[in-house]
Structures are given as structure tokens and as C-alpha cells.
Design a protein around this motif. Structure first.
Motif, mmCIF file in Angstrom:
data_model
loop_
_atom_site.group_PDB
_atom_site.id
_atom_site.type_symbol
_atom_site.label_atom_id
_atom_site.label_comp_id
_atom_site.label_asym_id
_atom_site.label_seq_id
_atom_site.Cartn_x
_atom_site.Cartn_y
_atom_site.Cartn_z
ATOM 1 N N SER A 8 40.771 -91.724 -16.619
ATOM 2 C CA SER A 8 41.357 -90.971 -15.505
ATOM 3 C C SER A 8 43.147 -90.952 -15.921
ATOM 4 C CB SER A 8 41.872 -92.356 -14.549
ATOM 5 O OG SER A 8 42.940 -92.105 -13.708
ATOM 6 N N GLY A 9 44.166 -89.838 -16.337
ATOM 7 C CA GLY A 9 44.812 -89.490 -16.358
ATOM 8 C C GLY A 9 45.432 -90.046 -18.019
ATOM 9 N N SER A 10 46.202 -90.954 -19.274
ATOM 10 C CA SER A 10 46.131 -91.102 -20.138
ATOM 11 C C SER A 10 45.465 -92.574 -20.419
ATOM 12 C CB SER A 10 47.417 -91.501 -21.156
ATOM 13 O OG SER A 10 47.871 -92.626 -19.784
ATOM 14 N N SER A 11 44.288 -92.814 -19.001
ATOM 15 C CA SER A 11 43.956 -94.203 -19.434
ATOM 16 C C SER A 11 41.885 -93.691 -19.605
ATOM 17 C CB SER A 11 43.813 -95.465 -18.776
ATOM 18 O OG SER A 11 45.145 -95.351 -18.040
ATOM 19 N N ALA A 12 41.608 -94.886 -20.632
ATOM 20 C CA ALA A 12 40.142 -94.146 -20.744
ATOM 21 C C ALA A 12 39.509 -95.515 -20.905
ATOM 22 C CB ALA A 12 40.102 -93.633 -21.747
ATOM 23 N N TRP A 13 38.018 -95.428 -20.548
ATOM 24 C CA TRP A 13 37.503 -97.478 -20.067
ATOM 25 C C TRP A 13 35.932 -96.700 -20.162
ATOM 26 C CZ3 TRP A 13 40.309 -96.002 -15.205
ATOM 27 C CH2 TRP A 13 41.471 -96.428 -15.682
ATOM 28 N N VAL A 14 34.658 -97.741 -20.674
ATOM 29 C CA VAL A 14 33.465 -97.413 -21.228
ATOM 30 C C VAL A 14 32.835 -98.078 -19.915
ATOM 31 C CG1 VAL A 14 31.803 -98.323 -22.173
ATOM 32 C CG2 VAL A 14 33.841 -97.387 -23.716
ATOM 33 N N PHE A 15 32.289 -96.432 -18.949
ATOM 34 C CA PHE A 15 30.990 -97.437 -18.195
ATOM 35 C C PHE A 15 29.121 -97.592 -18.339
ATOM 36 C CE2 PHE A 15 34.911 -96.009 -16.141
ATOM 37 C CZ PHE A 15 35.100 -96.689 -15.384
ATOM 38 N N ASP A 16 28.702 -98.349 -17.808
ATOM 39 C CA ASP A 16 27.473 -98.110 -17.950
ATOM 40 C C ASP A 16 27.229 -97.044 -16.479
ATOM 41 O OD1 ASP A 16 27.244 -99.259 -15.143
ATOM 42 O OD2 ASP A 16 25.714 -100.656 -15.308
ATOM 43 N N ALA A 17 25.926 -96.444 -16.655
ATOM 44 C CA ALA A 17 25.142 -95.792 -15.848
ATOM 45 C C ALA A 17 25.867 -96.107 -14.455
ATOM 46 C CB ALA A 17 23.655 -94.853 -16.341
ATOM 47 N N ASN A 18 26.165 -97.083 -14.158
ATOM 48 C CA ASN A 18 26.262 -97.539 -13.071
ATOM 49 C C ASN A 18 27.812 -97.452 -12.108
ATOM 50 O OD1 ASN A 18 23.022 -97.101 -12.051
ATOM 51 N ND2 ASN A 18 23.128 -99.799 -12.696
ATOM 52 N N GLY A 19 28.362 -97.365 -13.085
ATOM 53 C CA GLY A 19 29.755 -97.341 -13.342
ATOM 54 C C GLY A 19 30.126 -99.100 -12.984
ATOM 55 N N PHE A 20 29.702 -99.959 -13.781
ATOM 56 C CA PHE A 20 29.862 -101.040 -14.114
ATOM 57 C C PHE A 20 30.604 -100.578 -15.923
ATOM 58 C CE2 PHE A 20 27.296 -102.143 -11.012
ATOM 59 C CZ PHE A 20 27.417 -103.247 -10.502
ATOM 60 N N GLU A 21 32.121 -101.620 -16.137
ATOM 61 C CA GLU A 21 32.848 -101.229 -16.911
ATOM 62 C C GLU A 21 32.421 -102.718 -17.846
ATOM 63 O OE1 GLU A 21 37.307 -101.469 -19.094
ATOM 64 O OE2 GLU A 21 37.180 -101.437 -16.876
ATOM 65 N N PRO A 22 31.877 -103.049 -18.578
ATOM 66 C CA PRO A 22 31.558 -104.046 -19.331
ATOM 67 C C PRO A 22 32.244 -104.822 -19.226
ATOM 68 C CG PRO A 22 30.023 -102.022 -20.527
ATOM 69 C CD PRO A 22 30.795 -102.215 -19.340
#
Length: 359
Positions: free
Chosen positions: A136-150
Motif C-alpha cells: 500500500s503506497g510505499s509500505s509492504a507487509w507479508v500476509f498468509d492466504a487469509n490476509g493475516f499478517e504473521p
């Protein structure tokens, strides 16, 4: 990877329920220091565990830039096994996060570490049904297949399952507050004093914590207390209650000590619940941005799950289950009205109705 939300919910029904400066402020029959500065104070073990979670989180966040993280290393850092930190002070401390974690949820966190490794190694863009990196914009995050961020489920989860749990359910418990308060050990005080100091250590509050405070100097629970301070007055309330409670027990005024523990319990719980509402507000604003919405919803869920670790919590397990049902098991499919209903549920329990949109 599919997982059941709130995995140890049913097991909790029978679980936690039993389970200076020189300047002084004078109160009747008691001198309370202006900072958390007493003779014979040691909570170095708590500070070490704060440092361990900082290192663990920093390693996980390398995945946001595209690195693949190793689940075995995450678990080694959790258990402080095999010199995982590359820091002699931490590796050789004899301390760990795993053995202080609420026992029924140890496997839960290790499952999230596996999920973190899987998602970070995918090399794909996160989407509904696909683990990977979402932006999102300049931000990045890792998500599982259901959209949860470990990262959030582990970091914020361990803030609850280790720091909050140990402080409220262990160190400030009736059992620990019945310990010896006569024999003074140089450097740590009486056993009771040491237990109280260890609870304070898990807050991550500086000894001169108050309002306002530079957020750049804060971490973990102190950072979130400061974030809610403008509306909840949480900084000084928590700091004063800890200082007064410690002074009271050293003066063997156990009635006043217990009154302060109650204030600590209620205020810390308000900080946790208020932070849930704060992130729900952000999710409502970001409802159309998958990555940003899922990022803040992961934080909201992790903080909500932390509420259960206070044995004197005001929210019931049934209400927590209702909250989780509103968020669902797939953040890509969450509805705006469900987020509003989840916010109303928490706000109604904690009396935040008048300020819920501002938290």
C-alpha cells in the motif's frame, strides 16, 4: 494455511480464573517517589525478554523487503536455543520468551512462525487465497492466504501471552503477592518487592514515565499506553499506580497495594481494548485497501486476543468469541458493517462509546 481463531478459547474457561528521584510526593502515611526509583530493584530479566522480542520482530520484518525468514530460527529465538540472536548478552542470558509464554498458546505461536516462513518464501503478491507480500503506497507487509499478517500475530500476540500474562496473571497474582516481604536480599529486595518490580518491568515503561512522552523512546506496552494517553490518561495512571503500589507493599500497607493493583489491571486492560478500537478505526477508513486494511486488522485481532490473559478481565470469553466471529477467518472478505459492529462491541464493554471514533 487455515487455522482456528482463538485456539485455546475453551481451555481458558478453567484457566486464568484461578490461576527518583529524591523528590517525593506525600500521601497519608506514605511517601511515593516521583519516579519508579526504590532501593533494591531488579527487573533485568524482563528487559532481556523485551530485547529478545525486539530482535525477533526485527528479523521477521526483513521479510517485508523480500527476504525469506527461517521458521527454525524464529523458534530458536523464541526458545533462546543455539545462540540465535548473535548477541552474547541475549544468547548467554539463560532467559527466553517461550518458557514465560502462556503454556496453552506456545504451539499457536510456533504455528504462526511456520506461516511466517511459508508466506515470506512464496515470492508472490498477496491476494485472497494466496500468501505473499501486499503493498500500500510505499509500505509492504507479508500476509498468509487469509490476509493475516504473521508479524503482528506473533509480536503483538507475545506482548499479551508473555508480558501482559506474566505481569497480571503471575507476578501480581494473589499467590505472588502473598510471598515473603520481610527478608531483604541486596539488589532485589524482598521476594514480594521483586515480584512487583518484575511486573513493572514487563510494561516497558521508563522509570520517569508520564504524560506526554516521546514515542521514539518507547516500545511495546509503554508505546501503546502513550498512544491512548490523550483520551484515557493511561500514562500517569499506570505509572502512579505502580509507584504507589510498590511504596505501599514496602510499607506493608497491603490494602493500598491491592487497590493499586486493581487500578493497574483496569488501566492496562483499557489500553489493550482501546488499541483494538484504534486499529478497527483504521481498518474502517482503509476498508478498500486490502494490504493496509489487513495489516491493521491483524493488529486489532492480536490485541483483542491479548485481553484474555488478564484473569480479572471485564470482557468474557463469549464476547471475545463474538468479536472474532465478526472479523471472520478471512480478512479479504470482511464487511464494513461487521467492523463497525466489532468496534461497538468492544466500546460498549469498556465504556468507550463517546470516544470510540477518536481512539
Amino acid at each position: 494455511m487455515t487455522r482456528q481463531l482463538f485456539p485455546s478459547l475453551l481451555l481458558w474457561t478453567a484457566g486464568l480464573a484461578f490461576l527518583a528521584s529524591c523528590e517525593k510526593t506525600e500521601t497519608p502515611d506514605l511517601l511515593v517517589p516521583a519516579t519508579y526509583s526504590f532501593e533494591n530493584v531488579d527487573y533485568s530479566g524482563q528487559t532481556t525478554r523485551l530485547d529478545m522480542l525486539t530482535q525477533l520482530t526485527n528479523y521477521m520484518k526483513t521479510a517485508n523487503g523480500g527476504a525469506a525468514v527461517d521458521a527454525d530460527l524464529l523458534k530458536a529465538m523464541f526458545a533462546n536455543s543455539g545462540n540465535p540472536f548473535g548477541d552474547a548478552a541475549l544468547d548467554g542470558s539463560g532467559k527466553q520468551l517461550r518458557d514465560k509464554c502462556f503454556e496453552l498458546d506456545v504451539n499457536y505461536f510456533e504455528d504462526w512462525m511456520d506461516a511466517m516462513a511459508t508466506a515470506s518464501a512464496s515470492g508472490l503478491t498477496a491476494s485472497d487465497g494466496q500468501a505473499g507480500i501486499g503493498t500500500s503506497g510505499s509500505s509492504a507487509w507479508v500476509f498468509d492466504a487469509n490476509g493475516f499478517e504473521p508479524v503482528q500475530m506473533i509480536e503483538k500476540g507475545l506482548m499479551g501471552a508473555v508480558f501482559y500474562y506474566q505481569a497480571m496473571a503471575v507476578y501480581l497474582s494473589d499467590e505472588r503477592m502473598s510471598a515473603d516481604n520481610e527478608t531483604v536480599t541486596p539488589g532485589t529486595g524482598t521476594v514480594m518487592e521483586h515480584y512487583f518490580d518484575e511486573a513493572f518491568g514487563y510494561t516497558a515503561m521508563p522509570v520517569d514515565f508520564g504524560s506526554p512522552y516521546d514515542i521514539a523512546l518507547l516500545r511495546f506496552w509503554a508505546r501503546y499506553a502513550n498512544g491512548r494517553d490523550a483520551l484515557l490518561g493511561s500514562n500517569e495512571t499506570l505509572a502512579l499506580a505502580f509507584r504507589t503500589g510498590r511504596a505501599a507493599l514496602s510499607n506493608k500497607d497491603y490494602v493500598l497495594r491491592d487497590e493499586q493493583i486493581q487500578i493497574i489491571s483496569e488501566t492496562w486492560e483499557d489500553v489493550c481494548a482501546g488499541t483494538v478500537v484504534h486499529y478497527l478505526n483504521e481498518a474502517i477508513v482503509e476498508i478498500g485497501d486490502d494490504a493496509s486494511r489487513n495489516h491493521v486488522l491483524s493488529e486489532a485481532l492480536a490485541f483483542a486476543r491479548s485481553l484474555k490473559y488478564n484473569p480479572n478481565r471485564r470482557i468474557s470469553l463469549e464476547q471475545l468469541a463474538e468479536f472474532e466471529a465478526l472479523l471472520g477467518d478471512n480478512f479479504y472478505q470482511v464487511a464494513l458493517q461487521d467492523l463497525r459492529d466489532a468496534r461497538s462491541l468492544i466500546s460498549g464493554i469498556y465504556g468507550f462509546e463517546a470516544i470510540e471514533e477518536s481512539l
